[in-house]
Design an enzyme around this catalytic site. Sequence first.
Site, PDB file in Angstrom:
ATOM      1  NE  ARG A  44      -0.420  -0.584   4.526  1.00  0.00           N
ATOM      2  CZ  ARG A  44      -0.798  -1.182   5.561  1.00  0.00           C
ATOM      3  NH1 ARG A  44      -1.396  -2.556   4.965  1.00  0.00           N
ATOM      4  NH2 ARG A  44       0.005  -1.265   6.656  1.00  0.00           N
ATOM      5  CG  ASN A  85       0.605 -12.504   5.725  1.00  0.00           C
ATOM      6  OD1 ASN A  85       0.239 -11.254   5.423  1.00  0.00           O
ATOM      7  ND2 ASN A  85       1.792 -12.263   5.828  1.00  0.00           N
ATOM      8  CG  PHE A  86      -4.936  -9.411   4.051  1.00  0.00           C
ATOM      9  CD1 PHE A  86      -4.099  -7.859   4.562  1.00  0.00           C
ATOM     10  CD2 PHE A  86      -4.028  -9.369   2.363  1.00  0.00           C
ATOM     11  CE1 PHE A  86      -3.919  -6.967   3.626  1.00  0.00           C
ATOM     12  CE2 PHE A  86      -3.890  -8.660   1.816  1.00  0.00           C
ATOM     13  CZ  PHE A  86      -3.634  -7.483   2.054  1.00  0.00           C
ATOM     14  CG  ASP A  92       4.909 -15.634  12.035  1.00  0.00           C
ATOM     15  OD1 ASP A  92       3.995 -15.967  11.264  1.00  0.00           O
ATOM     16  OD2 ASP A  92       5.247 -14.543  12.792  1.00  0.00           O
TER      17      ASP A  92
END
Lengths: 384, 378
Positions: free
Chosen positions: A37, A97-98, A170
């Site tokens: 973004r 990965n939202f 992760d």
Amino acid sequence: MKPLNGIIVLDFSQYLSGPSAALRLADLGARVIKIERPKSGDSSRRMCLHNLKNDGDSVLFQTINRNKESFCANLKSEDDLKLVKDLIKKSDVVIENFRPGVMKKMGLGYTEVSRINPRIIYGSVTGYGKTGPLNKKPGQDLLVQSMSGLAWLNGNDGQPPMPFPLSVADSYAGVHLAEGILACVFRRFRTGKGGYVEVSLLESILDLQFEVITTYLNDGRKAPKRSKINNAHAYLSAPYGIYKTKDGYIALAMGSILELADIFNSDKLKKYSNKEEWFTKRDEIKAVISDILLSNTTNHWLEMLERNNYWCADVYSWDKLMNSDAFKELKLLINVKRPNCKDLITTRCPITFDDKIEQSQKWAPRLGENTQQIIDEFKLGGRA
Amino acid sequence: MKPLEGIKILDFSQFLSGPSAALRLADLGAKVIKVEKPEQGDLCRSMYISNCYIDKDSSLFQAINRNKDGISIDLKNKDSKNILFDIIKEVDVVIVNFRPGVAKKLGIDYSSIKDINPLVIYGEITGYGKTGPWKSKPGQDLLVQSLSGITYLNCNKDQPPMPLGLSVADLFSGQHLVQGILAGLIKRESFHEGSYIHVSLLESIMDIQFEVFTTYLNDGHKTPERSEINNANAYISAPYGIYKTADGYIALAMVSIPHLGELIGCNELLSYTDETKWSTNRDEIKKIIANHLVTQTTSHWLSLLEPADVWCADVLTWDKLFSTEGFKSLDMLQEVVTPYGTKFYTTRCPITIDSEHYKSSKSAPVLGQDNKTYIKER
């Protein structure tokens, strides 16, 4: 030629899980374009360890995102979304990965994306799966570790549950995502079709525990019991662990207590002739071994144990490791500094192909560093 | 269609690293033929873990080797080598994890196999690389952890170096090998050539540490400092860690310290407005938090923090986790049946493809169970 040469990956993900999967694909030869973004980009650009920054971005970000390009797009703007969809048409892999539902809301869920490009391999990482009562919980590493039972395997008995000191959920989920994506890219050669790969931090951290969970499930669901001293593995018998010596530490892996008794010439250890007791009296035996090892130096014991082929090792800090010839021989370090910036030393991909050590020096992109070039190259938005 | 359907793998490896790689490839659709020495087989069959056996093999072996076929061959015998070469011609992938030099002695190193099967993908795991002064050291997980520096990141500052409570070097290197092999298969499709893939436990465990090791490398090689209390990551600032409450534990990840203070009613935290202090004064802040959180129950704190979107969680045992709806909805467990009819439970492949969970009730092979299928009369 690298294995993934010719593959284009669009990476919408942030932080560690998704981006570390994209990093691996990049090191294997794919071209990875981070979609970020405007203004802020990947949140980990600002996330510092030890307050450490270099050229405006955290060193952490630069570690995870080297060897990639950055394309800025506001996914809430129609114009930008159109550019991204044009780019999807020309890509092979999408990673995100939202939290569940976010990509869909932007019109970039798997169904929509595979309509734009039926050959796309779409990879998602969530915290706890797409559905189910946990799906809105923050998918953060420490929280997942805490919920997974893992923390009860680490540290000594009597301590609180101790998480692993790294973001293993992760990291492992990232590894699994890369595996799923690679498997589907391979399948596409056979079927011509894309695929949808989903992993979650919780499933991945349970997979990390699969051996001990299997034991637990089939052994009457007894709670794991950490060792009172020098815990190393809640399910392995004595002598497994790291022990203090007169001048440092020494690690002893699995081996016979009786052999050890012979090597040390210890009557106290000789008493434990029943193999079962190496489990049931684990902590008692480890205490005896601790006393013995404390009486002399690490080198003394190493020499004695190695002569008898007993599995043992010195215990190194990073400093010591870095100074060893064995570490130098690995040629693990690379410099990925940005042009006209300070050196940035990190580690290379751990996988070696055909004995060629690849030392990519491509740096982590500045935010939007490649936007215009990619618009031109792929003629996005109908631009000639 | 599972992605690796039609792919055949010959797996010479033992223990955890190589066999766990082969397990993943099996779950993704490949046919795995495990090669073991007669009589004893994979040493992991008899490897003690918590005294738990399923049929005659350790629970550990059963978990790692399900979904595979098995043959037994004496690799040192000349006749069996001919048998093996017939099989090698037909496989896509070979996996080994011997000490450097052993595969060559047995005539199953990459160049020998490539002569018979030029497009083979050959995956090898060593402990510390194929050259260098440590190449002959035993490639065992705890020993690799001990040499890698990782033990100085784990547990609290006043403790000795503490290994992580699982075989993480084995596990990660196994998965790195899977990545390499899958990439090799893709390369074979794209460029019509085989590959030789090498990973080592030491390189893999350095890769797990890559974030913090890179920080160390670029921050003047400062020694990592574990937290004095509730260590969770030597490099992440307060409050990161697991804290005791009045009736259990609570995990707190990254959150602004004054904001946390407001939410849990701890005034001492309000003055920490300078973010850099959360790192430099980490332990002092964590002690304040610990003293405060121990006064109330876990659910009390969760009820204050969760609505504010603070990253927090209860700390569960397996018992507790497995009884939650969240866990059940993952559908993570599967039943496996051995050739003797014994049922056991284990976890499934963690990767979901095209919304399908890949499960298989096929167990680990009994030693030599498929000799008849694969070893043709000559």
